[in-house]
Every structure is written in structure tokens, then in C-alpha cells.
Design a protein around this motif. Structure first.
Motif, mmCIF file in Angstrom:
data_model
loop_
_atom_site.group_PDB
_atom_site.id
_atom_site.type_symbol
_atom_site.label_atom_id
_atom_site.label_comp_id
_atom_site.label_asym_id
_atom_site.label_seq_id
_atom_site.Cartn_x
_atom_site.Cartn_y
_atom_site.Cartn_z
ATOM 1 N N ILE A 1 -97.380 36.578 126.054
ATOM 2 C CA ILE A 1 -96.791 37.828 125.324
ATOM 3 C C ILE A 1 -97.242 37.418 124.000
ATOM 4 N N THR A 2 -97.685 38.867 123.598
ATOM 5 C CA THR A 2 -98.001 38.699 122.285
ATOM 6 C C THR A 2 -97.459 40.123 121.481
ATOM 7 N N VAL A 3 -96.982 39.746 120.465
ATOM 8 C CA VAL A 3 -96.338 40.906 119.459
ATOM 9 C C VAL A 3 -97.229 41.007 118.180
ATOM 10 N N ARG A 4 -97.659 42.205 117.654
ATOM 11 C CA ARG A 4 -98.544 42.331 116.556
ATOM 12 C C ARG A 4 -97.973 43.301 115.672
ATOM 13 N N TYR B 1 -110.590 43.232 119.340
ATOM 14 C CA TYR B 1 -110.849 44.601 119.783
ATOM 15 C C TYR B 1 -109.887 45.088 120.726
ATOM 16 N N THR B 2 -109.352 46.298 120.143
ATOM 17 C CA THR B 2 -108.394 47.138 121.005
ATOM 18 C C THR B 2 -109.054 48.631 121.352
ATOM 19 N N TYR B 3 -108.781 48.906 122.345
ATOM 20 C CA TYR B 3 -109.309 50.347 122.767
ATOM 21 C C TYR B 3 -107.910 51.019 123.550
ATOM 22 N N GLY B 4 -107.171 51.780 122.975
ATOM 23 C CA GLY B 4 -105.742 52.061 123.436
ATOM 24 C C GLY B 4 -104.745 51.039 123.884
ATOM 25 N N HIS B 5 -104.549 50.952 125.305
ATOM 26 C CA HIS B 5 -103.814 50.065 125.599
ATOM 27 C C HIS B 5 -104.405 48.655 126.063
ATOM 28 N N THR C 1 -114.739 23.949 118.329
ATOM 29 C CA THR C 1 -116.050 23.119 118.489
ATOM 30 C C THR C 1 -116.439 22.973 119.583
ATOM 31 N N GLN C 2 -115.880 23.351 120.759
ATOM 32 C CA GLN C 2 -116.238 23.057 122.158
ATOM 33 C C GLN C 2 -116.485 24.131 122.972
ATOM 34 N N ALA C 3 -116.250 25.508 122.382
ATOM 35 C CA ALA C 3 -116.447 26.646 123.209
ATOM 36 C C ALA C 3 -116.194 27.855 122.684
ATOM 37 N N VAL C 4 -116.780 28.907 123.284
ATOM 38 C CA VAL C 4 -116.385 30.162 122.863
ATOM 39 C C VAL C 4 -115.410 30.748 123.881
ATOM 40 N N ALA C 5 -114.187 31.392 123.900
ATOM 41 C CA ALA C 5 -113.459 32.221 124.700
ATOM 42 C C ALA C 5 -113.120 33.565 124.340
ATOM 43 N N LEU C 6 -112.870 34.248 125.556
ATOM 44 C CA LEU C 6 -112.268 35.411 125.628
ATOM 45 C C LEU C 6 -111.068 35.715 125.989
ATOM 46 N N LYS C 7 -110.105 36.108 125.475
ATOM 47 C CA LYS C 7 -108.807 36.361 126.257
ATOM 48 C C LYS C 7 -108.420 37.748 126.116
ATOM 49 N N PHE C 8 -107.934 38.397 127.373
ATOM 50 C CA PHE C 8 -107.686 39.556 127.681
ATOM 51 C C PHE C 8 -106.209 39.937 127.593
ATOM 52 N N ARG C 9 -105.855 41.286 127.061
ATOM 53 C CA ARG C 9 -104.381 41.763 127.001
ATOM 54 C C ARG C 9 -104.444 43.190 127.246
ATOM 55 N N VAL C 10 -103.020 43.752 127.661
ATOM 56 C CA VAL C 10 -102.528 44.894 128.138
ATOM 57 C C VAL C 10 -101.545 45.294 127.393
ATOM 58 N N GLY C 11 -101.549 46.547 126.582
ATOM 59 C CA GLY C 11 -100.394 46.898 126.008
ATOM 60 C C GLY C 11 -99.315 47.572 126.483
ATOM 61 N N PHE C 12 -98.081 47.623 126.095
ATOM 62 C CA PHE C 12 -97.158 48.469 126.742
ATOM 63 C C PHE C 12 -96.124 48.994 125.487
ATOM 64 N N LEU D 1 -108.683 41.089 107.952
ATOM 65 C CA LEU D 1 -109.873 41.983 107.762
ATOM 66 C C LEU D 1 -110.031 42.709 109.096
ATOM 67 N N GLY D 2 -110.355 43.912 108.717
ATOM 68 C CA GLY D 2 -110.854 44.681 109.847
ATOM 69 C C GLY D 2 -110.861 46.224 109.617
ATOM 70 N N THR D 3 -111.602 47.099 110.494
ATOM 71 C CA THR D 3 -111.784 48.543 110.621
ATOM 72 C C THR D 3 -111.432 49.034 111.900
ATOM 73 N N GLY D 4 -110.682 50.239 111.932
ATOM 74 C CA GLY D 4 -110.612 50.836 112.903
ATOM 75 C C GLY D 4 -109.917 49.883 113.893
ATOM 76 N N ASN D 5 -110.455 49.776 115.341
ATOM 77 C CA ASN D 5 -110.026 49.012 116.262
ATOM 78 C C ASN D 5 -110.271 47.352 116.274
ATOM 79 N N PHE D 6 -111.138 47.105 115.318
ATOM 80 C CA PHE D 6 -111.554 45.588 115.121
ATOM 81 C C PHE D 6 -110.893 45.005 113.912
ATOM 82 N N ARG D 7 -110.515 43.670 114.411
ATOM 83 C CA ARG D 7 -109.932 42.807 113.189
ATOM 84 C C ARG D 7 -110.248 41.521 113.319
ATOM 85 N N VAL D 8 -110.177 40.786 112.068
ATOM 86 C CA VAL D 8 -110.940 39.400 112.232
ATOM 87 C C VAL D 8 -110.104 38.619 111.359
#
Length: 136
Positions: free
Chosen positions: A47-50, A112-116, A125-136, A79-86
């Protein structure tokens, strides 16, 4: 278990303004820089709250060593613009062989977010990872 209690305490104090968002995490995938039979399907609930540039995330996932890791992270992405944050995430994580107890971790993260729907890219140092999320 402590992370869940802390997250619930944090969530209870959030002023649900228009810029506060709630997300269910699904875990994700990773690619290791030196593959050695690592698990690269790192699925698990969270669970994430932003709230603008800030957030908190709690959950678990099946890590690269095929063990369950539990985490509690704070998020800061100024840092960010529109739907992109760093920015960065930092907190505690467990489940890795050398340190079975919780240990600190801080890593850069781009989101990066697009709608929900959302995706977070993390680099360690070991890997690059992608995590996925769905907003409600």
C-alpha cells in the motif's frame, strides 16, 4: 508487522486533500546487472499513500533470493513535470540472506502515473526494478 502498524498510524493522520492519492502495489520485475539465477519476478502486495512530493509505502514481495522481504519506505520526489516524478525512497527492508533483520535502504526512484495506473523504476547497486501500482 511493525511496518503495518506504523503505516496504519501514518495513514490515519493524512488529510485527504485533492493531491493525496492511495495506491495498491503489486510488486514487479527486476533485471540484475550480473544474473546468477536470481528471481526477477518480484511480486507481492503493498500500500502506498502519496501527497505531492511525499509518500509512504509498506508491503512485502518475493525478493531476488526467493525469500519474502517486508518493507517500510518514505518517498521524496521533489522533481517532476506532469505525470513524471524523480527522487528517492528510503526506509527499512528485511529478507536478504546476509541480514535477516531489517536494514536501512535508500535508492533513487523515478515514477510515472497515467490515471489510476503507476509504475516506479528503482536502481540499486545490483539491479534495476519496476514496481507497478493501481490507484483508488
Amino acid at each position: 508487522k511493525v511496518g503495518i502498524v506504523l503505516a496504519l498510524w501514518f495513514f490515519s493522520g493524512i488529510d485527504a486533500r485533492a493531491d493525496t492519492s492511495f495506491w495498491l502495489e503489486t510488486g514487479g520485475v527486476s533485471h540484475h546487472f550480473h544474473p546468477n539465477g536470481y528471481n526477477e519476478g518480484n511480486w507481492g502486495p503493498g500500500i502506498t499513500v502519496r501527497d505531492g512530493a511525499y509518500g509512504v509505502s509498506v508491503g512485502e514481495y518475493r525478493n531476488s533470493n526467493r525469500e519474502w522481504s517486508h518493507f517500510l519506505y518514505g518517498i521524496y520526489q521533489p522533481l517532476g513535470t506532469g505525470n513524471f516524478r524523480v527522487g528517492v525512497i528510503g526506509g527499512v527492508i528485511d529478507g536478504y540472506p546476509r541480514e535477516h533483520a531489517f536494514r536501512p535502504a535508500v535508492v533513487p526512484m523515478a515514477s510515472y502515473t497515467y490515471g489510476h495506473l503507476g509504475v516506479d523504476a528503482l536502481v540499486t547497486t545490483q539491479a534495476v526494478a519496476l514496481k507497478f501500482r493501481v490507484g483508488f
